[in-house]
Design an enzyme around this catalytic site. Structure first.
Site, PDB file in Angstrom:
ATOM      1  N   THR A  89      -0.848 -13.998   0.106  1.00 40.82           N
ATOM      2  CA  THR A  89      -0.555 -12.528   0.741  1.00 40.82           C
ATOM      3  C   THR A  89      -1.946 -12.390   1.337  1.00 40.82           C
ATOM      4  O   THR A  89      -3.022 -12.252   0.965  1.00 40.82           O
ATOM      5  CB  THR A  89      -0.353 -11.527  -0.262  1.00 40.82           C
ATOM      6  OG1 THR A  89       1.013 -11.786  -0.954  1.00 40.82           O
ATOM      7  CG2 THR A  89      -0.385  -9.939   0.413  1.00 40.82           C
ATOM      8  N   LYS A 118      -6.603  -6.036  -3.065  1.00 42.48           N
ATOM      9  CA  LYS A 118      -6.961  -6.808  -1.876  1.00 42.48           C
ATOM     10  C   LYS A 118      -5.682  -6.644  -0.933  1.00 42.48           C
ATOM     11  O   LYS A 118      -5.788  -6.353   0.341  1.00 42.48           O
ATOM     12  CB  LYS A 118      -6.814  -8.448  -2.045  1.00 42.48           C
ATOM     13  CG  LYS A 118      -6.917  -9.259  -0.988  1.00 42.48           C
ATOM     14  CD  LYS A 118      -5.720  -9.991  -0.588  1.00 42.48           C
ATOM     15  CE  LYS A 118      -5.167 -10.619  -1.908  1.00 42.48           C
ATOM     16  NZ  LYS A 118      -3.874 -11.399  -1.553  1.00 42.48           N
ATOM     17  N   LYS A 176       5.554  -8.524   3.735  1.00 44.98           N
ATOM     18  CA  LYS A 176       4.843  -8.526   2.356  1.00 44.98           C
ATOM     19  C   LYS A 176       3.990  -7.088   2.139  1.00 44.98           C
ATOM     20  O   LYS A 176       4.173  -6.474   1.134  1.00 44.98           O
ATOM     21  CB  LYS A 176       3.916  -9.634   2.190  1.00 44.98           C
ATOM     22  CG  LYS A 176       3.308  -9.712   0.654  1.00 44.98           C
ATOM     23  CD  LYS A 176       4.329  -9.781  -0.322  1.00 44.98           C
ATOM     24  CE  LYS A 176       3.567  -9.670  -1.606  1.00 44.98           C
ATOM     25  NZ  LYS A 176       2.996 -10.955  -2.134  1.00 44.98           N
TER      26      LYS A 176
END
Length: 295
Positions: free
Chosen positions: A102, A245, A177
């Site tokens: 990701t 993150k 995502k």
């Protein structure tokens, strides 16, 4: 150009919580697999199962025609692909790259463009499903890139997931995502508050789950992570630090688009507080600890 099991050598970089299971599925499917990880010990089981260890990213890239990466942060992706000893500087023309980390949509586009100039092919293909999805080969795989390249890699994807969808051009997988992570961010707050509320009301949360997980409140987080919370199992299926993150990436891209995301901002604040308390290497379900502290 077709890719078959006979002419494909898959290089897998990043054999952590999810990558190890994913590479294992490729081995079981009959692919020849080479592996590299910063910590060699995490790849030992794969090597015993038949994977070929490579001593560097450069060595792996030069010996494989399909390279899959599953690393930690965008800075790791950038180093692995664009660094002096990275994939693009060492792979052969015609090689295929699939970043399943990701990461940043902008970085995915950059890798795609630089690979194209070199006569190579790149897809961004982040996944959802956590450690359970990786172990059971039923990940949701969100792909960005060219359709013909996607079709060549599809048999590989099918070894790893059950829901594989080409979302659009380069970067589209990463944008998708982010949509996934935005949903999870607010959902996890709701799951934690629900379980804390059940306890405060004198109910048995495990029994409450039996009623609400099949109704309108149903979600992966409720069915898979709430039981872990209640069992005080905070081992990582997905690390708190990696979720922070992801939320940071989502917030940055939302800001670029001028989109208001207050739920995401709140979730990030709570998870940062959790990490500051020493839980950055716990699973995302550890957010429940903040509620336990105040109840």
């Amino acid at each position: 150009m077709s890719l078959t099991k006979e002419n494909t050598i898959i290089g897998f970089i990043g054999t952590g919580v999810m990558g190890k299971s994913m590479a294992g599925h490729l081995l079981k499917a009959g692919y020849r697999v080479a592996v590299y990880n910063r910590t060699k010990a995490s790849a030992e089981d794969l090597v015993k199962a038949g994977a070929e260890w490579q001593d560097s990213i450069a060595e792996l890239a030069s010996s494989c025609n399909v390279v899959i990466t599953m690393v930690g942060y965008p800075k790791d992706v950038e180093e692995v692909y664009l660094g002096a000893n990275g994939i693009l500087k060492n792979a052969k023309k015609g090689s295929h790259f699939v970043d399943m980390t990701t990461s940043s949509p902008d970085l995915a586009k950059k890798i795609y463009n630089e690979a194209s100039v070199l006569g190579m092919y790149a897809l961004d293909a982040p996944v959802s499903g956590g450690d359970v999805g990786a172990k059971e080969a039923r990940l949701a795989i969100m792909v960005g890139g060219d359709e013909e390249v996607f079709n060549r890699i599809l048999p590989v994807f099918n070894c790893l997931g059950k829901n594989v969808i080409l979302q659009g051009s380069a970067g589209a997988g990463q944008y998708t995502k982010m949509c996934n992570q935005i949903v999870i961010a607010s959902t996890m707050i709701g799951v934690c508050e629900s379980m804390a509320y059940a306890q405060k009301a004198g109910l048995k949360p495990e029994v409450v789950l039996k009623s609400i997980e099949t109704g309108a409140a149903a979600s992966f987080s409720l069915s898979n992570l709430a039981p872990r919370m209640l069992a005080n199992n905070f081992a990582p299926g997905f690390y708190v630090k990696h979720f922070i993150k992801d939320m940071t990436i989502a917030l940055e891209s939302a800001k670029q688009m001028g989109l208001l995301t207050p739920g995401l901002e709140l979730a990030k604040t709570l998870y940062e507080k959790l990490a500051e308390g020493g839980e950055e290497n716990s699973g995302t379900q550890a957010l429940f600890k903040l509620y336990l502290e105040h109840n």
